[in-house]
Motif scaffolding. Structure first.
Motif, PDB file in Angstrom:
ATOM      1  N   UNK A  11       0.869  -1.384  -0.090  1.00 57.08           N
ATOM      2  CA  UNK A  11      -0.047  -0.023  -0.069  1.00 57.08           C
ATOM      3  C   UNK A  11       0.931   1.309   0.043  1.00 57.08           C
ATOM      4  N   UNK A  12       1.861   1.111   0.679  1.00 53.77           N
ATOM      5  CA  UNK A  12       2.804   2.423   0.866  1.00 53.77           C
ATOM      6  C   UNK A  12       3.447   2.543  -0.527  1.00 53.77           C
ATOM      7  N   UNK A  19       1.890   9.359  -5.987  1.00 56.23           N
ATOM      8  CA  UNK A  19       2.392  10.744  -5.616  1.00 56.23           C
ATOM      9  C   UNK A  19       3.230  11.111  -6.894  1.00 56.23           C
ATOM     10  N   UNK A  23       2.884  14.515  -9.761  1.00 51.83           N
ATOM     11  CA  UNK A  23       3.705  15.286 -10.131  1.00 51.83           C
ATOM     12  C   UNK A  23       4.451  14.985 -11.115  1.00 51.83           C
ATOM     13  N   UNK A  94       4.447  11.931  11.347  1.00 43.64           N
ATOM     14  CA  UNK A  94       3.527  11.079  11.032  1.00 43.64           C
ATOM     15  C   UNK A  94       4.289   9.722  10.950  1.00 43.64           C
ATOM     16  N   UNK A  98       3.404   5.596  13.057  1.00 41.37           N
ATOM     17  CA  UNK A  98       2.632   4.567  12.394  1.00 41.37           C
ATOM     18  C   UNK A  98       3.156   3.237  12.568  1.00 41.37           C
TER      19      UNK A  98
ATOM     20  N   UNK B 108      -2.760   3.674  19.571  1.00 41.74           N
ATOM     21  CA  UNK B 108      -2.861   5.273  19.807  1.00 41.74           C
ATOM     22  C   UNK B 108      -3.351   6.063  18.422  1.00 41.74           C
ATOM     23  N   UNK B 112      -1.996  16.212  15.378  1.00 42.19           N
ATOM     24  CA  UNK B 112      -1.333  17.502  16.257  1.00 42.19           C
ATOM     25  C   UNK B 112      -1.113  18.363  14.816  1.00 42.19           C
ATOM     26  N   UNK B 115      -1.480  17.568   9.579  1.00 41.80           N
ATOM     27  CA  UNK B 115      -0.874  16.765   8.694  1.00 41.80           C
ATOM     28  C   UNK B 115      -0.230  15.667   9.342  1.00 41.80           C
ATOM     29  N   UNK B 116      -0.669  15.312  10.784  1.00 37.54           N
ATOM     30  CA  UNK B 116      -0.247  14.440  11.652  1.00 37.54           C
ATOM     31  C   UNK B 116      -0.266  12.914  10.713  1.00 37.54           C
ATOM     32  N   UNK B 117      -1.472  12.746  10.229  1.00 35.17           N
ATOM     33  CA  UNK B 117      -1.994  11.623   9.713  1.00 35.17           C
ATOM     34  C   UNK B 117      -2.368  11.497   8.207  1.00 35.17           C
ATOM     35  N   UNK B 119      -1.650  12.022   4.409  1.00 34.85           N
ATOM     36  CA  UNK B 119      -0.467  12.202   3.325  1.00 34.85           C
ATOM     37  C   UNK B 119      -0.865  13.360   2.616  1.00 34.85           C
ATOM     38  N   UNK B 121       0.327  14.552  -0.232  1.00 31.78           N
ATOM     39  CA  UNK B 121       0.341  14.966  -1.683  1.00 31.78           C
ATOM     40  C   UNK B 121      -0.878  13.916  -2.310  1.00 31.78           C
ATOM     41  N   UNK B 122      -1.470  13.153  -1.498  1.00 31.16           N
ATOM     42  CA  UNK B 122      -2.622  12.469  -1.925  1.00 31.16           C
ATOM     43  C   UNK B 122      -4.077  12.807  -1.379  1.00 31.16           C
ATOM     44  N   UNK B 126      -6.907   8.110   0.013  1.00 35.70           N
ATOM     45  CA  UNK B 126      -5.572   7.372  -0.476  1.00 35.70           C
ATOM     46  C   UNK B 126      -5.080   6.950   1.036  1.00 35.70           C
ATOM     47  N   UNK B 130      -4.112   3.329   2.817  1.00 27.94           N
ATOM     48  CA  UNK B 130      -2.924   3.030   3.271  1.00 27.94           C
ATOM     49  C   UNK B 130      -3.089   2.416   4.674  1.00 27.94           C
ATOM     50  N   UNK B 131      -3.811   3.231   5.484  1.00 23.17           N
ATOM     51  CA  UNK B 131      -4.171   2.858   6.934  1.00 23.17           C
ATOM     52  C   UNK B 131      -4.890   1.370   7.028  1.00 23.17           C
TER      53      UNK B 131
END
Ligand code: ADP
Ligand code: MG
Lengths: 269, 337
Positions: A11-12, A19, A23, A94, A98, B108, B112, B115-117, B119, B121-122, B126, B130-131
């Motif tokens: 997924x990543x 992305x 661009x 971030x 994760x 958890x 904050x 854009x703590x979570x 992405x 640019x997406x 999306x 990912x999550x």
């Protein structure tokens, strides 16, 4: 659990591909940079009188600079730029929170980026090859050589990632690591990696140094294999040297990462 | 052993003598000082968090209050594992946060900034995808939770837009949705409504209340909008310059520090005299509009007198703004020390 983990990596990886597609313009600019300089260098080497004792023929130079953009791209890494940005703009926060190894993300980003560049590097190289093919000798190419070639590219990519990664992680302490990167990974790499002058045409002593350092394996080494100029023992020796550097820099990266996180104050964001 | 288990269930977060210092470089004024500073930089140590003890039960909502620079964000960063403590201990769900075990991170979420979570640019959808994979959600969990969160937060129309192009309010709601997709047991919220307009602040507040009612996560929330805290948290922890100065019920804080209420009245005509002997003080008058500060136990009496005039256009009784109350706490603290 394992299936989830693999799914996470995929997924990543997919996200990084998306992305890059977002661009597209950047991709093209980056690609032009990869293509222009080698073309200039190739024409320069073809037009000047060769020094006596230079083992490279016109065919060698053409093949060399035909492959330089491809190898440059395939072993490319933007981790210095990406990581220092992540520290500054807070996106490292971030990544850290994760359940996914942060540095693995940079490896996947590199895979996505380098693969996407091939989209136009391959057609361009092919067109270039059609143009000069009567002047290039490829009679020596065998399957085993091609396998070594591919393996050498992979090793070169990992070596570049490990060296660049170690510089990138200094962003924990140094605000602007790009200058350091420009010297170590730009300057020394261009000189000793064989972009400006093919390593095989270096004076004996400098060539010896270049073969000891990691930079040759990021660019020149795969091309030297492809052109059939290395004996099998020389190829194995090259792989061993490159692997050793990869291990050394992976350990360095781990240490810097551990220390860096302790000083990291998560300011951005 | 059963005792241990009990205790772990009781508290989601426990800190003991928690400290965090920052070494900051002093800025120099003038060329000579700057030069000197360049070659021999001067440092000072800031105690951002000082000897903090706190215990937060599972499922509680706790408001974390304090003026700018009090150490709220620093504490949240330590509790979530971003920042290593200088000394002291933290136990969150039985884990040491700074080790950032994946098992801990799965339980958890930290929100904050915006854009703590997500992405950047997406589009948010999306990040959802990912999550789903990195938290290993099943198809059914994913479908149910996304639907629920999208409905509750009303974000169906902004899921496909690149995150950097969303408005602040949209981004914040998407950010919340993404951070809740894995149903964290603990939610750390740092200024979740900052920069948002009143309407959006209210939306976020009512969402959080609703979400908490349904799923009972532990929530630790900092905000400098006192309304946020008043709406969400019953318990507050107040810190000032790294030190804890209050820990208890919000209502106790109000009563203790501000034994008065504010009576706001608009008269049709005539005037109203209130005198201090009755526990009533005029704090503002604008024509027929009066604002009175009235002792709590005297409020019924004064209100009755006002009604008796038969002359009232409007009357409201409220607690003084929490800002004033908290402000008073800090001045009181400074006076004591
Ligand atoms: N990364 C940092 N480097 C140096 N000082 C910091 C850093 N983060 C916070 N501080 C200092 O620590 C104190 C507490 O900051 P913070 O936790 O951000 O307060 P709050 O969130 O309550 O406004 C402040 O004096 C701040 O200047
Ligand atoms: Mg803060």
């Amino acid at each position: 659990m394992n299936i989830f983990a693999a799914g996470g990596k995929l997924a990543v990886l997919a996200a990084y591909f998306k992305i890059i597609l977002t661009y597209r313009g950047m991709l093209l600019i980056h690609g032009l940079r990869l293509l222009l300089l080698p073309m200039v260098l190739a024409s320069a080497w073809l037009s000047i009188e060769k020094a006596p004792g230079n083992p490279y023929t016109d065919s060698d130079y053409l093949l060399y600079y035909l492959l330089v953009p491809l190898i440059m791209n395939l072993t490319d890494s933007r981790i210095v730029f990406k990581f220092s940005l992540a520290v500054k703009d807070g996106s490292l926060n971030r990544e850290l929170l994760k359940p996914f190894p942060p540095l693995l993300g940079y490896l996947l980003e590199s895979i996505a980026n380098n693969t996407m560049q091939l989209l136009y590097l391959i057609p361009f190289s092919f067109a270039f090859w059609l143009f000069v093919r009567d002047r290039i000798v490829l009679a020596h190419l065998q399957p085993s050589l091609l396998i070594f070639f591919v393996a050498a590219i992979l090793i070169g990519w990992l070596a570049r990632l490990a060296v660049s990664g170690s510089i990138a992680l200094l962003s924990f302490w140094i605000e602007d690591v790009t200058t350091l990167n420009l010297i170590l990974n730009g300057g020394i790499w261009a000189l000793l990696g064989g972009m400006i002058v093919p390593v095989a045409t270096f004076p004996e002593r400098i060539r010896y140094i270049a073969e000891l350092l990691p930079y040759r394996y990021m660019l020149s080494f795969p091309i030297e294999i492809f052109s059939g100029r290395l004996s099998t023992p020389e190829i194995y020796q090259g792989f061993a040297t490159a692997l050793l550097w990869i291990i050394v820099f992976s350990v360095i990266m781990r240490i810097i990462w551990k220390c860096g996180l302790k000083t990291y104050t998560a300011y951005g964001g | 052993m059963p005792n241990m288990n009990e205790r772990q269930q009781e508290y989601a977060i426990v800190t003991r003598a928690l400290n965090r210092e920052f070494r900051v470089r002093l800025k120099a004024e003038g060329l000579a000082a700057s030069l000197r500073n360049f070659f021999a930089p001067q440092h000072k140590t800031v105690n951002a968090v000082n000897d903090l003890d706190m215990q937060i039960g599972a499922g509680e909502i706790v408001g974390f209050l304090g003026p700018n620079g009090a150490g709220k964000t620093t504490t949240l960063k330590m509790l979530s594992g971003l920042l290593v403590p200088t000394s002291g201990s933290i136990d969150v769900l039985g884990y040491t946060p700074f080790s950032r075990d994946h098992a801990f991170l799965r339980h958890i979420s930290l929100v904050m900034g915006q854009k703590q979570n997500l992405w950047w640019d997406l589009p948010p959808v999306e990040t959802f995808a990912i999550h789903r994979r990195i938290y290993g959600l099943t198809d059914q969990q994913y479908a149910e939770r996304t639907k629920e969160l999208i409905d509750m937060l009303e974000i169906s129309d902004c899921l496909e837009t690149q995150t950097r192009k969303l408005s602040l309010g949209q981004r914040m709601r998407c950010e919340l949705a993404v951070s809740l997709l894995h149903q964290p047991k603990i939610l750390f919220l740092d200024e979740p409504t900052i920069g948002l307009d009143i309407l959006m602040q209210k939306k976020i507040r009512s969402f959080l209340l609703d979400y908490h009612r349904r799923f009972k996560p532990t929530i630790l929330l900092t905000s400098h909008y006192m309304d946020d805290v008043a709406a969400l948290a019953q318990r507050v922890i107040v810190i000032d310059r790294g030190n804890k100065v209050f820990d208890g019920y919000l209502s106790d804080l109000t009563h203790k520090l501000h034994p008065e209420k504010i009576v706001s009245v608009v008269l049709n005509n005539g005037n109203f005299i209130c005198n201090p002997e009755e526990g009533c003080r005029l704090i503002h008058q604008d024509g027929q509009h009066y604002r009175l500060l009235v002792e709590r136990n005297r409020v019924p009496e004064i209100a009755a007198r006002l009604y008796a005039t038969g002359n009232i256009a409007d009357l409201t009784i409220e607690d003084p703004p929490l800002e004033d109350i908290i402000g008073q706490l800090f001045t009181a603290e400074t006076r004591n020390s």
